[in-house]
Design a protein around this motif. Structure first.
Motif, PDB file in Angstrom:
ATOM      1  N   UNK A   1      20.146 -41.417  34.557  1.00 32.77           N
ATOM      2  CA  UNK A   1      19.171 -40.823  35.483  1.00 32.77           C
ATOM      3  C   UNK A   1      17.833 -41.551  35.356  1.00 32.77           C
ATOM      4  N   UNK A   2      17.062 -41.555  36.434  1.00 32.34           N
ATOM      5  CA  UNK A   2      15.770 -42.246  36.359  1.00 32.34           C
ATOM      6  C   UNK A   2      14.827 -41.637  35.313  1.00 32.34           C
ATOM      7  N   UNK A   3      15.066 -40.374  34.948  1.00 32.73           N
ATOM      8  CA  UNK A   3      14.152 -39.739  33.995  1.00 32.73           C
ATOM      9  C   UNK A   3      14.393 -40.187  32.558  1.00 32.73           C
ATOM     10  N   UNK A   4      15.588 -40.748  32.291  1.00 39.64           N
ATOM     11  CA  UNK A   4      15.920 -41.112  30.901  1.00 39.64           C
ATOM     12  C   UNK A   4      15.077 -42.294  30.434  1.00 39.64           C
ATOM     13  N   UNK A   5      14.630 -42.201  29.184  1.00 36.38           N
ATOM     14  CA  UNK A   5      13.823 -43.301  28.633  1.00 36.38           C
ATOM     15  C   UNK A   5      14.651 -44.577  28.540  1.00 36.38           C
ATOM     16  N   UNK A   6      15.966 -44.407  28.335  1.00 36.99           N
ATOM     17  CA  UNK A   6      16.816 -45.578  28.151  1.00 36.99           C
ATOM     18  C   UNK A   6      17.549 -45.952  29.443  1.00 36.99           C
ATOM     19  N   UNK A   7      17.045 -45.463  30.552  1.00 35.63           N
ATOM     20  CA  UNK A   7      17.652 -45.785  31.844  1.00 35.63           C
ATOM     21  C   UNK A   7      17.712 -47.307  32.007  1.00 35.63           C
ATOM     22  N   UNK A   8      18.881 -47.805  32.372  1.00 33.72           N
ATOM     23  CA  UNK A   8      19.033 -49.247  32.557  1.00 33.72           C
ATOM     24  C   UNK A   8      19.724 -49.910  31.388  1.00 33.72           C
ATOM     25  N   UNK A   9      19.794 -49.220  30.242  1.00 33.07           N
ATOM     26  CA  UNK A   9      20.421 -49.831  29.065  1.00 33.07           C
ATOM     27  C   UNK A   9      21.936 -49.615  29.041  1.00 33.07           C
ATOM     28  N   UNK A  10      22.389 -48.611  29.789  1.00 28.59           N
ATOM     29  CA  UNK A  10      23.788 -48.194  29.628  1.00 28.59           C
ATOM     30  C   UNK A  10      24.670 -48.718  30.767  1.00 28.59           C
TER      31      UNK A  10
ATOM     32  N   UNK B   1      18.860 -31.467  13.566  1.00 26.33           N
ATOM     33  CA  UNK B   1      17.691 -32.358  13.688  1.00 26.33           C
ATOM     34  C   UNK B   1      18.076 -33.641  14.419  1.00 26.33           C
ATOM     35  N   UNK B   2      19.233 -34.207  14.036  1.00 23.20           N
ATOM     36  CA  UNK B   2      19.660 -35.459  14.682  1.00 23.20           C
ATOM     37  C   UNK B   2      19.815 -35.251  16.187  1.00 23.20           C
ATOM     38  N   UNK B   3      20.421 -34.137  16.551  1.00 25.79           N
ATOM     39  CA  UNK B   3      20.664 -33.817  17.961  1.00 25.79           C
ATOM     40  C   UNK B   3      19.332 -33.697  18.717  1.00 25.79           C
ATOM     41  N   UNK B   4      18.408 -32.945  18.122  1.00 23.95           N
ATOM     42  CA  UNK B   4      17.149 -32.697  18.827  1.00 23.95           C
ATOM     43  C   UNK B   4      16.154 -33.850  18.709  1.00 23.95           C
ATOM     44  N   UNK B   5      16.427 -34.796  17.827  1.00 22.14           N
ATOM     45  CA  UNK B   5      15.597 -36.015  17.829  1.00 22.14           C
ATOM     46  C   UNK B   5      16.166 -37.024  18.821  1.00 22.14           C
ATOM     47  N   UNK B   6      17.496 -37.000  18.921  1.00 21.07           N
ATOM     48  CA  UNK B   6      18.170 -37.962  19.814  1.00 21.07           C
ATOM     49  C   UNK B   6      17.771 -37.746  21.263  1.00 21.07           C
ATOM     50  N   UNK B   7      17.615 -36.501  21.664  1.00 19.84           N
ATOM     51  CA  UNK B   7      17.313 -36.225  23.085  1.00 19.84           C
ATOM     52  C   UNK B   7      15.936 -36.773  23.479  1.00 19.84           C
ATOM     53  N   UNK B   8      14.873 -36.446  22.736  1.00 19.86           N
ATOM     54  CA  UNK B   8      13.573 -37.007  23.155  1.00 19.86           C
ATOM     55  C   UNK B   8      13.523 -38.527  23.074  1.00 19.86           C
ATOM     56  N   UNK B   9      14.290 -39.104  22.133  1.00 18.41           N
ATOM     57  CA  UNK B   9      14.260 -40.558  22.021  1.00 18.41           C
ATOM     58  C   UNK B   9      14.954 -41.231  23.205  1.00 18.41           C
TER      59      UNK B   9
ATOM     60  N   UNK C   1      10.448 -33.774  25.014  1.00 19.37           N
ATOM     61  CA  UNK C   1      10.177 -33.662  23.582  1.00 19.37           C
ATOM     62  C   UNK C   1       9.787 -32.262  23.117  1.00 19.37           C
ATOM     63  N   UNK C   2       9.024 -31.537  23.942  1.00 26.79           N
ATOM     64  CA  UNK C   2       8.499 -30.256  23.455  1.00 26.79           C
ATOM     65  C   UNK C   2       9.614 -29.239  23.235  1.00 26.79           C
ATOM     66  N   UNK C   3      10.580 -29.222  24.132  1.00 31.01           N
ATOM     67  CA  UNK C   3      11.695 -28.288  23.976  1.00 31.01           C
ATOM     68  C   UNK C   3      12.466 -28.617  22.710  1.00 31.01           C
ATOM     69  N   UNK C   4      12.677 -29.900  22.472  1.00 32.40           N
ATOM     70  CA  UNK C   4      13.465 -30.285  21.308  1.00 32.40           C
ATOM     71  C   UNK C   4      12.707 -30.089  20.005  1.00 32.40           C
ATOM     72  N   UNK C   5      11.422 -30.397  20.001  1.00 32.02           N
ATOM     73  CA  UNK C   5      10.656 -30.178  18.774  1.00 32.02           C
ATOM     74  C   UNK C   5      10.476 -28.679  18.496  1.00 32.02           C
ATOM     75  N   UNK C   6      10.438 -27.880  19.545  1.00 34.97           N
ATOM     76  CA  UNK C   6      10.397 -26.426  19.341  1.00 34.97           C
ATOM     77  C   UNK C   6      11.606 -25.987  18.516  1.00 34.97           C
TER      78      UNK C   6
END
Lengths: 543, 250
Positions: free
Chosen positions: A248-257, A300-308, A313-318
């Protein structure tokens, strides 16, 4: 029951416990732990299993120090969140952003009750934001933290209503935290006052546990809704959802996959399906259980992976911060042992009170309504989903935990090309993020230009919404690109659009549309040619 | 939070209720009314009495908008639905008048190149086609399809329906080359979603495709059956229904 008995054997007979230090006793009592309270009223003998009523376990005190540690961590995150609201001010909250707030208030009529109103000047809006940020600081430093939380909450709710069209789970997580801060027993430890007074002495302070356990119930509703609703999504069950989300265009890694990564991403997909609904069961594991630490590591791994990889980020860090409360016993032990209070703990430790009876009832009602608000598409119960959601909204605590189960509807690929043709000059392209930011909100804004609108705009006002966003985007773009758009020329934005699904994973089937086209002179709009701007409804038609 | 503050919170919440009622009365009343009419219109077995009631409902929705001094595309939504009710009632003169009114309404609120103008234009084309006015229908499809296709994509069920209406109209005019081009590109998607369409549309489309096959412009469907049979078989298998359900919006 087996674990209850084992735990009883480990912790010794009840009469020994009566001799234990009160803070140690209260350490061992909790919903999470087995029935091992020495102060259980119905203990009938030294070898009888102790039965502590569920209500008492639910209320059992917890470390006030840990609760305040959670407060400080959340406060810091909320300050950062306000920082982001300031940074995004010109794009969303001010009049110069993407949203036509007058139209917005007509489309979403229920957002009219807000501290911000259409004629309000920017300085007023910034002042409102400033008050919210001040509240977040008060919460963090522990100076009238509940008042601070209330101020920040009112401001956040107002801002969310004002920018309702682009609100997402990041924003509702902040509302959630602030809402809970109003009820959690905070403000006794780790405050600016106690910092110099020797905060090590605070480690023995206990706080009423009701609201902490109620918060766990909220976590349960969160994870069960987010986890179980994914199982009915076909992209998730086909193992493709993570791939699609990352495209999706919103993903930080859009274009890598690419499709070559699908086998690898399949594991991530299945991991999410299996573990997300299981995460909240961590609270039933006894203190120090190895599985508890293992689940926390995955959490932690799951909720760090999503913002990365994606954002939000705020939902995951919450949710990462929620682990502070989940591990309150372990953290309490750690602090009690290592910080060695200078003064010996009192035999009658201070218990920080939670809310009154009415506050407890309100929270129970909130949790019931929240659970009902998550029943969308569930037979029978689904009928109350909308009234329950409206009730939450009415109370200023709108939440939506259907996370990424919407991927079957929002699986749109969108690629914009912004081309500038100066009169008599060479054509050049401008990075499309200058038109729409490469953020979750930027993606949401574009959703109103496609048939996948983020918030439900009443039909057929979607057309008005689309036109307003296009006009505002052009105005914003002209301001941002004033220097590069000197002289005369024409800007054309073409979008390559497609659905990413089982049949189109490599995006071989897309189509192009001219999203907008306009001419400019010295950074000013001369004429918008695509889309055609409507003239307004002719009175003769309906009179 | 102390109980005193909880009381204040509850009182503030209740104080807001009259304001919500004030702000939400017209839009909610309008939306409920229109949603009811539109869901009723999906039924195939509406009696004339029921249709007349629906028309009454739409008139009341008009009154709502007039009283609230609304000047947006919601008017055009009413006229579009009135056109469809009149079509069901076989009042063709009124239907045509209302379609034109809805088109004008959407043009003046959304712009001439907008999705709704394209969509209503295509629906109007379908109405004209049913009356045997193929030339006018074709020009409606040609003007409406770009906006529909651009917005929904080439594989959307509505886009496909209009594309194959256009194919049928082109076959009527003997413009087989153009019809073939569309049919060759889009028939797999039509077969894959045949469960979403009614039998008469597929029958009509199948006949047009069979004409193209007879004229050696388009190969027959795989399996040796005619297009009419192939499409009917796919419809009975309910192809595309599950996919449509899961991707349906709120």
């Amino acid at each position: 029951m087996v674990s209850q008995r084992r735990s009883l054997m480990e912790t010794g007979p009840p009469e020994n416990k009566h001799q234990a230090k009160p803070d140690e006793v209260s350490n061992q009592v909790g919903l999470e732990d087995s029935v091992d309270s020495g102060s259980a009223p119905d203990a009938s003998g030294p070898n009888q299993p102790l039965r502590v009523p569920l209500w008492e376990r639910f209320n059992a005190p917890v470390s006030a120090f840990v609760v305040d540690l959670f407060r400080v961590a959340c406060g810091l995150m909320i300050i950062v969140y306000f920082g982001r609201l300031f940074l995004e001010f010109s794009d969303y909250t001010s009049q110069t952003g993407f949203l036509d707030h007058r139209l917005h208030r007509e489309l979403f009529w229920f957002t009219k009750l807000s501290l911000i109103y259409p004629e309000s000047p920017d300085w007023y809006r910034l002042a409102v934001l400033g008050i919210g940020a001040l509240g977040a600081i008060m919460l963090t430093v522990g100076w009238r933290p509940k008042v601070g939380a209330a101020l920040a909450w009112v401001v956040v709710v107002s801002i969310h209503r004002w920018n309702f069209a682009v609100i997402n789970v990041d924003d509702s997580s902040i509302t959630l935290l602030l809402w809970w801060m109003l009820f959690l027993p905070i403000g006794r430890c780790l405050t600016y006052r106690t910092w110099h007074r020797g905060w090590r002495n605070e480690v023995g302070v206990r706080a009423e546990g009701f609201f902490i356990r109620a918060f766990f119930v909220n976590l349960f509703i969160y994870y069960l809704t987010a986890g179980l609703t994914k199982t009915v999504s076909s992209l998730w069950s086909e193992g493709l959802a993570l791939y699609v989300v990352l495209k999706l265009p919103l993903a930080r890694t859009n274009g890598l996959w690419t499709i070559d990564h699908i086998p690898f991403l399949w594991f991530g997909n299945q991991f999410t399906l299996i573990f997300e609904p299981l995460f909240p069961f961590i609270i039933f594991l006894r203190k120090g259980h190895p599985l508890k630490y293992a689940i926390a590591a995955l959490w932690i791994a799951f909720h760090l992976g999503i913002p990365l990889s994606i954002g939000v980020p705020y939902a995951n860090f919450t949710l990462i911060l929620a682990l502070i409360l989940v591990f309150h016993q372990e953290l309490d032990d750690r602090f009690c042992r290592s910080l060695k209070p200078k003064t010996p703990p009192s035999m009658d430790p201070e218990i920080v009170p939670g809310g009154g009876r009415l506050a407890k009832r309100l929270i129970v009602v909130y949790l019931v309504v929240l659970a009902l608000a998550m029943t969308k598409k569930i037979p029978v119960l689904g009928a109350v989903y909308e009234p329950a959601m409206a009730t939450l909204y009415w109370g200023g605590i709108a939440q939506e935990y259907h996370l990424f189960d919407w991927i079957d509807r929002f699986n749109w690929h969108l690629e914009n090309n912004v081309s500038v043709k100066p009169t008599g000059g060479e054509e050049f392209t401008v990075d499309s993020v200058r038109l729409f930011p490469a953020t979750v909100r930027g993606f949401i804004v574009q959703s109103y230009l496609l048939p996948m609108r983020w918030m439900r705009v009443p039909r057929p006002l979607t057309g008005e919404m689309r036109n307003s966003i296009i006009e505002k985007s052009v105005a914003r773009f002209l301001v941002k690109e004033r220097e590069s758009l000197a002289g005369e020329g024409r800007v054309t934005v073409t979008s390559k659009v497609g659905r990413i699904n089982q049949e189109n994973l490599d995006l071989s089937r897309t189509w192009s549309i001219v999203l907008l086209e306009f001419s400019y002179r010295d950074g000013e709009l001369v004429e918008l040619t695509v889309p055609e701007i409507p003239t307004g409804l002719e009175a003769a038609l309906y009179e | 939070m102390s109980d005193r503050w909880v009381w204040i919170y509850i009182v503030v919440c209740f104080l807001q209720l009259p304001l919500y009622f004030h702000f939400g009365r017209t839009p909610l009343d309008f939306d409920f009314r229109m949603d009811r009419v539109e869901s009723e219109l999906l039924r195939q077995d509406l009696t004339d009495e029921e249709l007349t009631e629906l028309f009454e409902d739409l008139n009341e929705a008009e009154t709502l908008l007039r009283e609230a001094q609304v000047h947006d595309s919601r008017w055009a939504r009413i006229w579009l639905n009135q056109a469809i009710v009149s079509w069901h009632l076989k009042d063709f003169e009124q239907t045509e008048k209302l379609f034109r009114k809805a088109l004008k309404g959407f043009e003046s609120t959304h712009g001439a190149d907008s999705f709704y103008v394209g969509g209503v234009s295509c629906r109007y084309g379908e109405f004209l086609m049913q009356g045997g006015r193929y030339g006018e229908a074709l020009s409606r499809f040609e003007s409406g399809l770009p906006a529909v296709q651009g917005s929904l994509g080439p594989d959307d069920p509505f886009t496909l329906r209009i594309l194959f209406r256009k194919v049928a109209a082109l076959v009527q005019f003997g413009r087989l080359g153009e019809a073939e081009e569309i049919a060759r590109e889009s028939w797999p998607s039509l077969v894959a979603q045949a469960g979403l369409y009614d039998a008469s549309f597929l029958q009509w489309t199948g006949q047009a495709l069979d004409s193209l096959t007879r004229a050696r412009k388009l190969q027959g469907p795989p399996g040796g059956m005619s297009w009419v049979e192939t499409l009917e078989e796919a419809r009975q298998q309910g192809r595309g229904v599950e996919e449509a359900k899961r991707t349906a919006g709120p």
